[in-house]
Design a protein around this motif. Structure first.
Motif, PDB file in Angstrom:
ATOM      1  N   ALA A 158       0.849  -1.199   0.000  1.00  0.00           N
ATOM      2  CA  ALA A 158       0.000   0.000   0.000  1.00  0.00           C
ATOM      3  C   ALA A 158       0.885   1.249   0.000  1.00  0.00           C
ATOM      4  O   ALA A 158       1.745   1.405   0.877  1.00  0.00           O
ATOM      5  CB  ALA A 158      -0.901   0.004   1.231  1.00  0.00           C
ATOM      6  N   PRO A 159       0.689   2.133  -0.984  1.00  0.00           N
ATOM      7  CA  PRO A 159       1.558   3.308  -1.083  1.00  0.00           C
ATOM      8  C   PRO A 159       1.130   4.484  -0.194  1.00  0.00           C
ATOM      9  O   PRO A 159       1.940   5.365   0.069  1.00  0.00           O
ATOM     10  CB  PRO A 159       1.447   3.707  -2.562  1.00  0.00           C
ATOM     11  N   VAL A 160      -0.140   4.495   0.227  1.00  0.00           N
ATOM     12  CA  VAL A 160      -0.631   5.643   1.006  1.00  0.00           C
ATOM     13  C   VAL A 160      -1.001   5.144   2.395  1.00  0.00           C
ATOM     14  O   VAL A 160      -2.066   4.544   2.591  1.00  0.00           O
ATOM     15  CB  VAL A 160      -1.819   6.335   0.302  1.00  0.00           C
ATOM     16  N   THR A 161      -0.100   5.361   3.348  1.00  0.00           N
ATOM     17  CA  THR A 161      -0.263   4.909   4.739  1.00  0.00           C
ATOM     18  C   THR A 161       0.335   5.979   5.645  1.00  0.00           C
ATOM     19  O   THR A 161       0.895   6.966   5.165  1.00  0.00           O
ATOM     20  CB  THR A 161       0.508   3.604   5.001  1.00  0.00           C
ATOM     21  N   HIS A 162       0.276   5.728   6.947  1.00  0.00           N
ATOM     22  CA  HIS A 162       0.849   6.748   7.846  1.00  0.00           C
ATOM     23  C   HIS A 162       2.377   6.688   7.924  1.00  0.00           C
ATOM     24  O   HIS A 162       2.975   7.585   8.520  1.00  0.00           O
ATOM     25  CB  HIS A 162       0.213   6.670   9.242  1.00  0.00           C
ATOM     26  N   GLY A 163       2.990   5.686   7.296  1.00  0.00           N
ATOM     27  CA  GLY A 163       4.452   5.631   7.278  1.00  0.00           C
ATOM     28  C   GLY A 163       5.046   6.134   5.975  1.00  0.00           C
ATOM     29  O   GLY A 163       6.274   6.087   5.794  1.00  0.00           O
ATOM     30  N   THR A 164       4.209   6.636   5.048  1.00  0.00           N
ATOM     31  CA  THR A 164       4.686   6.969   3.700  1.00  0.00           C
ATOM     32  C   THR A 164       4.347   8.383   3.178  1.00  0.00           C
ATOM     33  O   THR A 164       4.706   8.688   2.043  1.00  0.00           O
ATOM     34  CB  THR A 164       4.111   5.949   2.681  1.00  0.00           C
ATOM     35  N   PRO A 165       3.689   9.244   3.955  1.00  0.00           N
ATOM     36  CA  PRO A 165       3.182  10.486   3.339  1.00  0.00           C
ATOM     37  C   PRO A 165       4.278  11.377   2.758  1.00  0.00           C
ATOM     38  O   PRO A 165       4.078  12.004   1.712  1.00  0.00           O
ATOM     39  CB  PRO A 165       2.467  11.203   4.490  1.00  0.00           C
ATOM     40  N   PHE A 166       5.444  11.428   3.405  1.00  0.00           N
ATOM     41  CA  PHE A 166       6.445  12.388   2.946  1.00  0.00           C
ATOM     42  C   PHE A 166       7.254  11.848   1.761  1.00  0.00           C
ATOM     43  O   PHE A 166       7.821  12.626   1.002  1.00  0.00           O
ATOM     44  CB  PHE A 166       7.326  12.840   4.119  1.00  0.00           C
ATOM     45  N   ARG A 167       7.262  10.544   1.578  1.00  0.00           N
ATOM     46  CA  ARG A 167       7.862  10.001   0.349  1.00  0.00           C
ATOM     47  C   ARG A 167       6.968  10.360  -0.838  1.00  0.00           C
ATOM     48  O   ARG A 167       7.446  10.866  -1.855  1.00  0.00           O
ATOM     49  CB  ARG A 167       8.036   8.497   0.441  1.00  0.00           C
TER      50      ARG A 167
END
Ligand SMILES: N=C(N)NCCCC(=O)O
Ligand SMILES: [Zn+2]
Ligand SMILES: [Zn+2]
Length: 311
Positions: A158-167
């Protein structure tokens, strides 16, 4: 003259429905310079859920805030109209839908020049908020307070999660790669490459242990130097605080900032031009005696004060 918070010497501050800092609701003012808006969404978390209850907990914990900020020597709510815009109620079963809804509502709320202080919700919500802000201001300098980098690539694909927003934000050109930074980073990572990726994506780091070793004045200088004169977006993941200061959160890490240190960083932002801000990851089920809610409400208060333009 702006409409300020309800007068707590006339109506007890513990009575009635809580808006943030007992400020007026958006419907009660003609125009808001700044709107506080909740996003009760936590479908992007990788560990403990519960940040969907963050907005109401932070509002409830903000009843004791008072109008005069003595450290910044200003009555923020006399200077700008701040109002509570309620919640953006989004789809909990589809991250894609939720992210679209957040961006659309943020666009609507800011159409007349209103700036947003958003209360989450998990950190996923920073992505649509940055999409909205970058439409108005171009790529912004992000100052991101967090234990975590949040520049990881995917979780379970999953590309949109709480660990990925700034990437995602960096890939989409929403942030200024020369002026963004994380503050308070700590804890184990997945791999050494995480740090190289993070630097390539445009972030400098003031780690939690560096604040301790170099001291606050040096850390503040580094923040100012990095942000320069760029428009600034402030994102505060409450887990930047040590779990002793903010236990009510989903991915806690030992060795964090004190609330005194975090508030001092936020006061330092007064000299920068803040175009938007969020406070995320408050999960009240793990809180005790409103510790985390109160910390988050003071974080909001200092950010709002720092958003007041110079006299
Ligand atoms: N944004 C927050 N709070 N946490 C991200 C942690 C991602 C992970 O599980 O590694
Ligand atoms: Zn975090
Ligand atoms: Zn985060």
């Amino acid at each position: 003259m702006p409409i300020g918070p309800r007068d707590s010497s006339r109506t007890p501050r513990y009575a009635g429905i809580a808006t943030f800092a007992l400020l007026p609701r958006l419907e009660e003012v003609e125009h808001a310079d700044i709107a506080v808006v909740g996003v009760p969404f936590d479908s992007g978390v990788s560990y403990r859920p519960g940040a969907r209850f963050g907005p109401s907990h932070v509002r409830e914990s903000s009843r004791l805030l008072r109008p005069y900020n003595p450290v910044q020597d200003i009555l923020p709510f006399d200077r700008v109209q701040v109002a509570d815009a309620g919640d953006i109620a989004v789809n909990p079963f589809s991250i894609d839908d939720a992210v679209r809804e957040i961006e659309e509502r943020a666009d609507e709320l800011t159409a007349g020049g209103t700036r947003l202080l958003t209360i989450g919700g998990d950190h996923t919500i920073a992505l649509p908020l940055l999409r909205s802000v970058a439409k108005r201001h171009g790529p912004v300098a992000v100052v991101h307070f967090d234990a975590h980098l949040d520049t990881w690539d995917t979780y379970f694909d999953a590309p949109v999660t709480h660990g990925t927003p700034f990437r995602r934000a960096s890939e989409e050109g929403l942030i200024d790669l020369t002026a963004s930074l994380h503050v308070g980073i700590r804890g184990p990572l997945y791999d050494r490459d995480d740090l190289a990726d993070d630097a390539r994506l445009g972030f400098a780091i003031i780690a939690s242990h560096e604040v301790e070793r170099a001291g606050m004045p040096a850390a503040l200088e580094r923040m100012h130097a990095r942000l320069g004169d760029r428009p600034v977006y402030v994102s505060v993941d409450i887990d930047v605080l040590d779990p002793a200061h903010a236990p009510g959160t989903g991915t806690p890490e030992a060795g964090g900032l004190t609330s005194r240190e975090l508030l001092e960083f936020l006061r330092g932002l007064r000299r920068h031009r803040i175009v938007g801000a969020d406070i995320v990851e408050v999960a009240p089920a793990y809180d005790h005696a409103q510790l985390t809610g109160i910390a988050a409400s003071h974080v909001g208060y200092e950010i709002l004060t720092s958003m007041v333009p110079p006299a």
